[in-house]
Design an enzyme around this catalytic site. Structure first.
Site, PDB file in Angstrom:
ATOM      1  N   THR B 159       0.859-104.873  17.349  1.00 45.51           N
ATOM      2  CA  THR B 159      -0.202-105.147  16.355  1.00 45.51           C
ATOM      3  C   THR B 159      -0.415-103.862  15.546  1.00 45.51           C
ATOM      4  O   THR B 159       0.316-103.613  14.591  1.00 45.51           O
ATOM      5  CB  THR B 159      -1.514-105.633  17.003  1.00 45.51           C
ATOM      6  OG1 THR B 159      -1.933-104.700  17.980  1.00 45.51           O
ATOM      7  CG2 THR B 159      -1.334-107.002  17.631  1.00 45.51           C
ATOM      8  N   LYS B 185       2.714-103.030  24.555  1.00 49.31           N
ATOM      9  CA  LYS B 185       2.126-102.821  23.240  1.00 49.31           C
ATOM     10  C   LYS B 185       0.702-102.349  23.455  1.00 49.31           C
ATOM     11  O   LYS B 185       0.072-102.654  24.468  1.00 49.31           O
ATOM     12  CB  LYS B 185       2.176-104.073  22.372  1.00 49.31           C
ATOM     13  CG  LYS B 185       1.372-105.251  22.837  1.00 49.31           C
ATOM     14  CD  LYS B 185      -0.091-105.257  22.510  1.00 49.31           C
ATOM     15  CE  LYS B 185      -0.361-105.001  21.037  1.00 49.31           C
ATOM     16  NZ  LYS B 185      -1.854-104.996  20.819  1.00 49.31           N
ATOM     17  N   THR B 196      -4.529-103.667  31.721  1.00 52.05           N
ATOM     18  CA  THR B 196      -3.935-102.886  30.642  1.00 52.05           C
ATOM     19  C   THR B 196      -3.849-103.706  29.385  1.00 52.05           C
ATOM     20  O   THR B 196      -4.265-104.842  29.352  1.00 52.05           O
ATOM     21  CB  THR B 196      -2.511-102.448  30.996  1.00 52.05           C
ATOM     22  OG1 THR B 196      -2.001-101.718  29.884  1.00 52.05           O
ATOM     23  CG2 THR B 196      -1.609-103.646  31.227  1.00 52.05           C
ATOM     24  N   GLU B 293      -4.551 -95.002  18.416  1.00 47.25           N
ATOM     25  CA  GLU B 293      -4.889 -95.075  16.991  1.00 47.25           C
ATOM     26  C   GLU B 293      -5.348 -93.707  16.477  1.00 47.25           C
ATOM     27  O   GLU B 293      -6.323 -93.148  16.960  1.00 47.25           O
ATOM     28  CB  GLU B 293      -5.960 -96.150  16.765  1.00 47.25           C
ATOM     29  CG  GLU B 293      -5.344 -97.544  16.907  1.00 47.25           C
ATOM     30  CD  GLU B 293      -6.355 -98.677  16.866  1.00 47.25           C
ATOM     31  OE1 GLU B 293      -5.932 -99.803  16.605  1.00 47.25           O
ATOM     32  OE2 GLU B 293      -7.540 -98.423  17.107  1.00 47.25           O
ATOM     33  N   ASN B 416      -9.703 -98.375  12.042  1.00 46.85           N
ATOM     34  CA  ASN B 416     -10.668 -99.325  12.599  1.00 46.85           C
ATOM     35  C   ASN B 416     -11.818 -99.683  11.678  1.00 46.85           C
ATOM     36  O   ASN B 416     -12.575-100.605  11.968  1.00 46.85           O
ATOM     37  CB  ASN B 416     -11.187 -98.807  13.931  1.00 46.85           C
ATOM     38  CG  ASN B 416     -10.111 -98.919  14.980  1.00 46.85           C
ATOM     39  OD1 ASN B 416      -9.618-100.009  15.219  1.00 46.85           O
ATOM     40  ND2 ASN B 416      -9.707 -97.801  15.547  1.00 46.85           N
ATOM     41  N   SER B 421     -10.251-106.795   8.050  1.00 48.14           N
ATOM     42  CA  SER B 421     -10.449-107.325   6.703  1.00 48.14           C
ATOM     43  C   SER B 421      -9.127-107.441   5.948  1.00 48.14           C
ATOM     44  O   SER B 421      -8.196-106.735   6.228  1.00 48.14           O
ATOM     45  CB  SER B 421     -11.408-106.439   5.925  1.00 48.14           C
ATOM     46  OG  SER B 421     -12.544-106.206   6.709  1.00 48.14           O
TER      47      SER B 421
END
Lengths: 421, 421
Positions: B159, B185, B196, B293, B416, B421
């Site tokens: 993702t 992932k 996880t 991230e 994030n 959106s």
């Protein structure tokens, strides 16, 4: 601090502060860490002033926290010394000695014992705080004490704060009007579980220390203990409440069980005072969130239907501390799935299939799925405002809580990637 | 996703993947949410394949998590269907029906019962996952199944991941060499307490499901359950381990107590397999952190001297989850005071005066204060690297743990504040 931080967009103007009879205070630039700004505050209280306090539950508390906790059972306060820029935390024996010599110096000026001098420090952790910068400055500071020094003092205790925080209320107590006035500082490292960042409140009411303590503990539980900026509980949190008695209110009927410490939070004689005190604490706590590092939005999170109030509080804090919820708010994204995630992860009793989630008063999801015909338009409009309301009902019981947080933005990263250096 | 995210600076190249006898798989673009990329993966296992799994402890789990948890006691797997872009979480009855029809469609293709079909979904929470996009695509996907589809499958489950994650090891078991190969992932919403993000591992070893489960649970505890990106435990976490038995290793002596599930984590017959499996799990878990991230640095946090291993783990996670520690790492600031803060706040037994803190192998603070003559130079140099080592000794007992986290940067806010959106 290397960089200049702009004033928070959520900042509120300083209220018109008066004096609190029996309290004189002043701030000055003592050069402890900052240059060209005040960083040392002294307050003096008249003899007979009672005191209550709540402190950080951190296992690594600062030396001033240890000091205050040790003297609090005495219940009497004559002076308060606060410095900003160095927290005197994890400083071992040197930290303890700084507390002792600061208290001795202030006691000599105030004409009291060191055990009647309260100390607070805020700023960088792990650097030795040189006592002499404080003790040398105290005589000049003592000379300058004034009943109108409140606004300067509120500025003198700031660190990464972008605006000074103060609040004032009046209440009727024992037949006379009393004043409750306080200040707070705090912007980051805010998740005051059982305590808070620095907050100092004074009243001219006459109240015994145990009653004062009961009122403060109950008030803090619903205010300072319900805010979070970043989930990082400080080593230096404290709120102190001083009562000088100068208002001359009739003493509480000590024979009445209604005004015993155990009943202070319910007694009708204290109802007006209690409401005003809680309002001061609430206002100061929300000012801390409004100055949350990098904050652009204030989140109010209302949790209901939990198995207990404590459980509701933990659910609320899980939402308020979730980086994914906080970044979604920053991005004005009504990403309610992240609220569901935060409820699910926090370990409290919850049932996906009885859970409902509202934003801005619009019920978005209910009974384990999105509401039929959900129209995002009003929620998107609400997300663009500065005050975001999130409500979660767990559908399990009668426990409820309300907590406050702020969004997580680039500003937080800017401030904290370079604060110390 | 509106924006293009650059590949993580901590990314690692895909290893050379082989096949696992008994497993065929393939990825395709089914248009579930993303355009122009694969987002649906089908794997088929030969009859007799055993399975073990661990799942998120979230109280709001996704429908596929419920599905897998319900069928796991069967211990047999013939197919796995994974989609990316929609997590099928908080989707009520529609979500359950999507699971049922997906499993039925895959079972028909594989010639098995729906209860032998494992399902996983990852992506946005709260949107209905249209079953027909999956069921329509499955026949074509089934046609294309291949023993060499691993790399494509690792890409098909991504993702916000910026690189595909896979690992392969071999081990000797029952006289033959077996392969253990897996993919994972995950990038955000990573704090897999007891589970996880998505991880799928297959081996051609023959092992009974209960033994497989014991090995997987023990391995995950020290790997996936010791990583955190943002403290936000997902609603969709799962790791599945499939054993096809195609390697033809001698069956374990079922009469031996050494290979009962209870003893699987200690038995000498399983030592080599266990080590290889744990290595695969460890490698995959660290790849998730390397793709955290916005991450630019990998933190390894070693905690010792705690009252128990569980307590050490919680202290490590408190450090790894602290926004103030993570922003300090991002800013290359050796701000050890924030590590002290995180230890102090986490509620675990700790004593400021027996605590020591090291960064990059340099002991900075010990016994409640900074080390005599502490020279920050080598620590500052260490902070500039990509791998940051933090060690904390609590000085209380023999409990220890090692956890991994990453820094908190502007990249996390970018990703994030606009993901949905």
């Amino acid at each position: 601090m290397a960089q200049i931080i702009a004033t928070s967009p959520l900042a509120q103007p300083m209220p018109e502060l008066g004096s609190v009879r029996g309290v004189r205070l002043q701030a000055m630039a003592a050069g402890i860490r900052y240059k060209g700004r005040t960083d040392l505050v002294l307050a003096e209280f008249i003899p007979g002033t009672t005191v209550a306090g709540v402190f950080t539950q951190s296992k690594c508390p600062g030396a001033p926290v240890d000091w205050c906790r040790a003297i609090l059972p005495g219940g009497q306060a004559r002076a308060l010394v606060v410095n900003a820029g160095n927290a005197n935390v994890f400083t071992g024996r040197a930290g303890r000695e700084t507390c002792e010599s600061t208290a001795r110096a202030a006691a000599e000026l105030a004409g009291c014992t060191p055990e009647q001098v309260y100390l607070a420090s805020t700023g960088v952790i792990g650097e030795i705080l040189p006592a002499e910068r404080i003790t040398k400055a105290l005589p000049e500071l003592h000379e300058a004490l004034s009943e109108t020094g409140w606004a300067d003092a509120a500025r003198g205790i700031m660190t990464t704060d972008t605006f000074p925080k103060a609040a004032v209320r009046t209440a009727m107590l024992g037949g006379v009007e009393v004043v409750i006035q306080g200040m707070a500082k705090g912007s980051g490292m805010i998740a005051p579980d059982m305590a808070t960042m620095l907050g100092f409140v004074a009243t001219d009411a006459a109240l015994p220390a145990p009653v004062l303590q009961a009122l403060l503990s109950a008030g803090v539980k619903k205010t300072f203990n319900c805010i979070t900026v970043d989930s990082d509980t400080s080593t230096s949190d404290m709120v102190l409440l001083f009562a000088t008695g100068a208002a001359g209110n009739a003493p509480l009927p000590t024979t009445s069980p209604a005004t015993s410490p155990e009943n202070a939070i319910d007694s009708p004689e204290l109802a007006d005072f209690r409401a005003a005190l809680n309002d001061v604490l609430h206002t100061l706590a929300l000012m801390v969130i409004r100055d949350g590092e990098g904050a652009t939005k204030l989140m109010t999170i209302s949790v209901s239907g939990a198995v207990s109030d404590a459980s509701a509080w933990r659910v609320g804090m899980a939402i308020g501390n979730s980086p994914l919820v906080k970044t979604a708010i920053a991005g004005e994204d009504a990403n309610w799935g992240r609220i569901v995630m935060a409820v699910g992860k926090c370990g409290e009793p919850a049932d996906r299939d009885t859970l409902s989630v509202s934003i801005g008063g619009v019920c978005i999801a209910r009974n384990g799925t999105v509401t039929d015909g959900y129209d995002e338009t009003p929620v998107v409009a609400h997300m663009k405002g500065q005050e975001i309301d999130i409500a979660v009902d767990l559908g399990l019981g009668n426990g409820s809580a309300r907590v406050w947080s702020c969004d997580l933005t680039h500003g937080y990263i800017d401030i904290n990637g370079s604060y110390r250096s």
